[in-house]
Write a protein that holds these residues in place. Structure first.
Motif, PDB file in Angstrom:
ATOM      1  N   THR A   1      57.510 115.090   5.906  1.00  0.00           N
ATOM      2  CA  THR A   1      56.650 114.712   4.782  1.00  0.00           C
ATOM      3  C   THR A   1      55.807 113.479   5.074  1.00  0.00           C
ATOM      4  O   THR A   1      54.776 113.274   4.441  1.00  0.00           O
ATOM      5  CB  THR A   1      57.503 114.445   3.533  1.00  0.00           C
ATOM      6  N   LEU A   2      56.220 112.661   6.043  1.00  0.00           N
ATOM      7  CA  LEU A   2      55.489 111.429   6.328  1.00  0.00           C
ATOM      8  C   LEU A   2      54.371 111.648   7.337  1.00  0.00           C
ATOM      9  O   LEU A   2      53.253 111.169   7.156  1.00  0.00           O
ATOM     10  CB  LEU A   2      56.463 110.366   6.844  1.00  0.00           C
TER      11      LEU A   2
ATOM     12  N   GLU B 258      49.932 104.132  10.630  1.00  0.00           N
ATOM     13  CA  GLU B 258      49.950 105.530  11.049  1.00  0.00           C
ATOM     14  C   GLU B 258      50.024 106.457   9.839  1.00  0.00           C
ATOM     15  O   GLU B 258      49.323 107.471   9.765  1.00  0.00           O
ATOM     16  CB  GLU B 258      51.139 105.764  11.976  1.00  0.00           C
ATOM     17  N   ALA B 259      50.871 106.099   8.867  1.00  0.00           N
ATOM     18  CA  ALA B 259      50.975 106.903   7.649  1.00  0.00           C
ATOM     19  C   ALA B 259      49.671 106.869   6.859  1.00  0.00           C
ATOM     20  O   ALA B 259      49.268 107.868   6.256  1.00  0.00           O
ATOM     21  CB  ALA B 259      52.134 106.397   6.791  1.00  0.00           C
ATOM     22  N   TRP B 260      48.991 105.725   6.868  1.00  0.00           N
ATOM     23  CA  TRP B 260      47.735 105.593   6.131  1.00  0.00           C
ATOM     24  C   TRP B 260      46.657 106.520   6.692  1.00  0.00           C
ATOM     25  O   TRP B 260      45.829 107.052   5.949  1.00  0.00           O
ATOM     26  CB  TRP B 260      47.265 104.142   6.194  1.00  0.00           C
ATOM     27  N   PHE B 261      46.660 106.743   8.011  1.00  0.00           N
ATOM     28  CA  PHE B 261      45.669 107.607   8.648  1.00  0.00           C
ATOM     29  C   PHE B 261      45.992 109.094   8.497  1.00  0.00           C
ATOM     30  O   PHE B 261      45.164 109.940   8.849  1.00  0.00           O
ATOM     31  CB  PHE B 261      45.564 107.285  10.146  1.00  0.00           C
TER      32      PHE B 261
ATOM     33  N   GLY C 299      52.288 111.088   4.338  1.00  0.00           N
ATOM     34  CA  GLY C 299      52.337 109.708   3.893  1.00  0.00           C
ATOM     35  C   GLY C 299      53.392 109.450   2.838  1.00  0.00           C
ATOM     36  O   GLY C 299      53.437 108.371   2.255  1.00  0.00           O
ATOM     37  N   VAL C 300      54.248 110.442   2.578  1.00  0.00           N
ATOM     38  CA  VAL C 300      55.328 110.298   1.602  1.00  0.00           C
ATOM     39  C   VAL C 300      56.650 110.470   2.334  1.00  0.00           C
ATOM     40  O   VAL C 300      56.810 111.386   3.141  1.00  0.00           O
ATOM     41  CB  VAL C 300      55.215 111.350   0.477  1.00  0.00           C
TER      42      VAL C 300
END
Length: 440
Positions: free
Chosen positions: A159-160, A323-326, A331-332
């Motif tokens: 999920t991330l 990295e999650a922001w991109f 990102g969850v």
């Protein structure tokens, strides 16, 4: 029987006891496992079984090592098209997430060196745990050396981070995951017709370590919570619920086992709510002590929630947050089925949790546990109060919980299913269990 390489990220860690148990059970059933990891934990892990496995683990070589440079030169000379093709694949699939691309390029020569070692040991198949960088390494070494790979996805890794995930599924021989919720998610990400190679296999627990317990009526009931101290685990909501219970005049004590980045916040919250005499943070503990805590407790709580990762996330390093922001999707971070819930239920503890991710696959509200909305300390306090005041309800839910875990989450039974999955895709040669090890 050729060994199967089990590829891990950082090993050992306190939060991956389920992987250690799976490796031990696979070996008990005659499956030869060779352990590889991208990095060591850099400290002592309070799990003796994990530390024993760490001593036999092969770790990725440093970038500047002669062995790594020689292995890469050898494979570049031997298979230049495959070597450069793997680099091109990574650029094409990850350039939209520059942080992911940089990490992947850092791991590329390490992947080739690990593949070189595996090939030298006669290994033909690699199984990676976590769909993120261990599986990226498996994909690279497979592309360069020709070794086959598969992987297990666990929860937040799916999920991330979604970058490269579809490609990993497409090229893998098969994929395993620990909840039906995640299985459906991964099947949707698979290329057309590829969803059938995504398989559900619950982690399970070693039941002998968490025996069912008879619990006499306590003078003061104990609420127990265990896990890594992250916000998504709901420990702050437990403390807030304890404050509500105290204000309602209920007598109890609460023990929280675990450590992590949210500890300081919890300490301040306990002090602010003046719960120091009722709520205790005991830190990380070996599995033997956790089992003792289950036996001494009367109620178990873990009100998990889904949580987006922000750029300045105090629970993640800056690189992971960026990295999650991109990520174009994802990102969850969330849990699948927390193993501590399964362990607690195996001992007959009544549990309170939330209906997110795979948790409803384990807990049936009002049948073998109670479910409350996430991030709702008032509803959580209400569920805990019901259990504190009603010993017969505690026994009813706990008895059914123990029965359900024995039926569906017995690690020995579930590893038999995992061995069958390996055998189905590996022609049985590398993963057929010994007859003496199979249970009916």
């Amino acid at each position: 029987m050729r060994p199967i390489a089990c590829l891990l990220a950082t090993f050992p860690t306190t939060t991956e006891t389920f992987i250690v148990g799976e490796i031990q059970e696979l070996r008990r059933r005659g499956v030869p496992i060779a352990l590889f990891a991208l990095a060591g934990a850099g400290g002592t892990v309070p799990q003796p079984e994990a530390m024993a496995l760490a001593r036999e683990t092969t770790y990725a070589a440093p970038l500047a090592s002669g062995r790594l440079l020689a292995a890469n030169a050898r494979w570049l000379a031997r298979r230049p098209g495959r070597y450069l093709g793997a680099l091109g694949l990574l650029f094409r699939r990850t350039w939209r997430n520059p942080v992911h691309l940089l990490k992947t390029l850092y791991l590329f020569p390490k992947a080739v060196e690990l593949g070189d070692r595996m090939s030298g040991q006669g290994i033909e198949h690699v199984h990676a745990h976590w769909s993120t960088y261990p599986t990226t390494v498996a994909l690279v070494l497979s592309h360069v050396t020709g070794l086959r790979y598969s992987f297990t996805a666990h929860a937040g890794d799916v999920t991330l981070f979604r970058t490269l995930l579809g490609e990993k599924i497409r090229r893998a021989r098969f994929v395993v995951t620990c909840t039906d919720d995640l299985r459906a998610d991964l099947a949707r990400l698979a290329p057309a017709g590829g969803g059938g190679k995504v398989h559900l296999n619950y982690h399970g627990v070693t039941l002998e370590r968490f025996p069912r317990r008879a619990r006499p009526e306590p003078a003061v009931p104990t609420i127990l919570a265990c896990g890594a101290l992250y916000k998504r685990k709901g420990f702050a909501e437990i403390v807030e619920a304890c404050a509500i219970l105290r204000d309602r005049g209920r007598d109890f004590r609460c023990v929280i086992v675990g450590d992590g980045p949210n500890r300081r916040h919890l300490e301040r919250l306990i002090a602010r709510t003046r719960l120091g005499e009722r709520v205790t943070l005991v830190g990380a503990a070996p599995q033997s002590e956790v089992a003792r805590r289950y036996a001494e407790a009367d109620v178990f709580a873990l009100p998990c929630s889904e949580r987006p990762v922000s750029v300045w996330d105090p629970e993640a390093d800056l690189m992971k947050s960026l990295e999650a922001w991109f990520e174009p999707a994802g990102g969850v971070i969330k849990d699948g089925i927390p193993n501590v819930l399964v362990e607690a239920m195996a001992t007959g503890l009544p549990v309170v949790s939330t209906p997110i991710s795979g948790i409803p696959e384990l807990i049936r509200d009002g049948v073998n546990g109670l479910l409350v909305p996430p991030q709702d300390p008032v509803r959580l306090a209400g569920a805990l109060e019901r259990l504190l005041l009603d010993p017969s309800l505690r026994r009813k839910l706990g008895d059914q919980a123990a029965e359900d875990v024995r039926e569906r989450f017995d690690r020995r039974k579930n590893v038999v299913e995992l061995v069958e999955i390996f055998g189905r895709y590996l022609d049985g040669a590398a993963a057929r269990p010994q007859a003496a090890g199979v249970v009916g």
